[in-house]
Design an enzyme around this catalytic site. Structure first.
Site, short mmCIF file in Angstrom:
data_model
loop_
_atom_site.label_atom_id
_atom_site.label_comp_id
_atom_site.label_asym_id
_atom_site.label_seq_id
_atom_site.Cartn_x
_atom_site.Cartn_y
_atom_site.Cartn_z
CG HIS A 148 27.28 4.97 11.41
ND1 HIS A 148 26.82 4.10 12.37
CD2 HIS A 148 27.98 4.22 10.54
CE1 HIS A 148 27.24 2.88 12.11
NE2 HIS A 148 27.95 2.92 11.00
CG HIS B 15 35.07 5.59 9.36
ND1 HIS B 15 34.75 5.41 10.69
CD2 HIS B 15 34.20 4.85 8.65
CE1 HIS B 15 33.75 4.57 10.78
NE2 HIS B 15 33.38 4.21 9.56
O1 G3P Z 1 31.83 2.47 5.12
C1 G3P Z 1 32.93 1.75 5.59
C2 G3P Z 1 32.69 1.60 7.00
O2 G3P Z 1 32.28 2.88 7.36
C3 G3P Z 1 31.61 0.62 7.25
O3 G3P Z 1 31.29 0.64 8.53
O4 G3P Z 1 29.47 0.96 10.06
O5 G3P Z 1 31.32 2.58 10.02
O6 G3P Z 1 29.67 2.54 8.21
P1 G3P Z 1 30.41 1.75 9.21
CA CA Z 2 30.31 4.04 6.45
#
Ligand code: G3P
Ligand code: CA
Length: 379
Positions: free
Chosen positions: A94, A52
């Protein structure tokens, strides 16, 4: 939950994963896990380790060291959030503003709250996207993180292609309503780099996801964007991210956080419930009908924290999703206690900031330490 099957076999399988026995030869139950069958059918690894924003526990999110570390540790996928600069370049970032993860207040003080889309790539490349991490996480700080740059999609692809491990790309269209046509831009960018066609295999013993049909997974919270991704890239696997709230699954009660009486967001999110089981079913059916091969549900974490969201990984939800022929990749999970619980409940992999911890849980620990990889890469 009435009407949806219990999956004792899935529980047995999860127990096998937890025991680290999953990869041991001759273990039959793994072959029968519904999510494994679904993943294989769609050309995805199972269970999947999705880094992530890169290995973002140990390096500033969506930067060179975060993605290089994730790749060399052995993540199956490099996860990124795609936005577009004012001059039309796709970048990995992000937030839709630059305040949290850069020194914008210093470099462009009058524009510090402006959207990412209002900056050219050259302007964004002036920003330091690493120092914030050192301040926020002093125990994981490195001098070499100072001055890291925001990356283009092309630069992330360079990293994915640049090691002996060949991870896939797990790409989210972030705030897609701010970027009309970004789905087509993404198709062109991936096609130009050869990621919409079969790619060469990695050498034996290395991560080989880029060689698999599921080398790219497209993800979004936005229904319109899912439809556009499906139109642009019908053969590329897609995942609909799940949340409770406006534009997502309807809640039972919609009291905003500020009026809720909860002291922290994690407690507030934990109290959020879907309006009805039918509402959940409708979302899964819609996702499937519009090209998704799986869902990315939010998870409630044992220790709370700012990644602890609504519990959309209850066993009946995962069973239902599997029954519809779709896989489940929950976000964003970092601790063994949650890997264990949510795997037992049916997860087919996780978005994680802590790639080494998830690899360890799945019984395939990284060959090299974080420090070794970072030093080898010049960090
Ligand atoms: O993309 C999965 C997860 O990353 C969603 O949350 O806000 O971290 O992009 P975010
Ligand atoms: Ca994401």
């Amino acid at each position: 939950m009435q009407g949806f099957s219990k999956k004792p076999l899935a529980s047995l399988l999860a127990a096998a994963i937890m025991a680290g026995a999953l990869l041991a030869p001759g273990l039959a139950p793994a072959a029968e896990a519904p999510g494994k069958v679904i993943s294989e059918k769609n050309g995805l690894p199972w269970p999947a380790v999705i880094a992530h924003r890169g290995a973002s526990y140990d390096a500033p999110e969506e930067t060179i060291p975060a993605y290089t570390l994730a790749r060399d540790l052995g993540a199956d996928y490099l996860e990124m959030d795609i936005q577009r600069t004012k001059d039309g370049v796709l970048i990995a970032l992000h937030d839709d503003t630059l305040e949290r993860t850069t020194n914008i207040a210093k470099v462009y003080p009058k524009r510090s709250k402006d959207p990412v889309s209002s900056f050219t790539l050259a302007e964004l490349k002036e920003l330091d996207a690493g120092t914030w991490f050192n301040k926020a996480y002093p125990s994981r700080a490195r001098d070499s993180y100072v001055g890291l740059q925001i990356l283009t999609l092309d630069e992330v692809i360079d990293i994915a292609e640049g090691g002996t491990n060949k991870p896939g790309l797990y790409i989210e269209t972030k705030v897609p309503s701010q970027f009309p046509g970004i789905e087509g831009d993404l198709r062109r960018a991936l096609a130009k780099r050869g990621w919409l066609n079969p790619r060469p295999a990695a050498a034996p013993g290395n991560v080989n996801v880029a060689h698999m049909p599921g080398r790219v997974v497209l993800q979004t919270f936005d229904k319109s964007s899912l439809m556009l991704l499906q139109k642009e890239m019908p053969k590329v696997p897609k995942v609909l991210l799940l949340w409770i709230g406006e534009g997502s699954i309807e809640p039972k009660s919609s009291v905003p956080f500020k009026d809720s009486g909860f002291k922290d967001k994690a407690s507030y999110y934990a109290a959020q419930e879907i309006k009805s089981q039918e509402e959940f079913v409708a979302w899964i059916d819609w996702a499937k009908a519009h090209g998704a091969i799986g869902t990315g549900p939010s998870s409630q974490l044992t220790d709370g924290g700012d990644q602890s969201y609504m519990d959309l990984v209850k066993p009946w939800m995962n069973n239902l999703t599997h029954d519809k022929g779709m896989l489940v990749h929950p976000y964003t999970v970092d601790e063994a206690v949650d890997f264990k619980k949510i795997s037992t409940d049916g997860a087919d992999g996780f978005f994680t900031n802590r790639t080494p911890e998830l690899l360890k849980f799945y019984g395939r620990p990284a060959r090299d330490s974080i420090d070794t990889i970072l030093k080898r890469s010049g960090y």
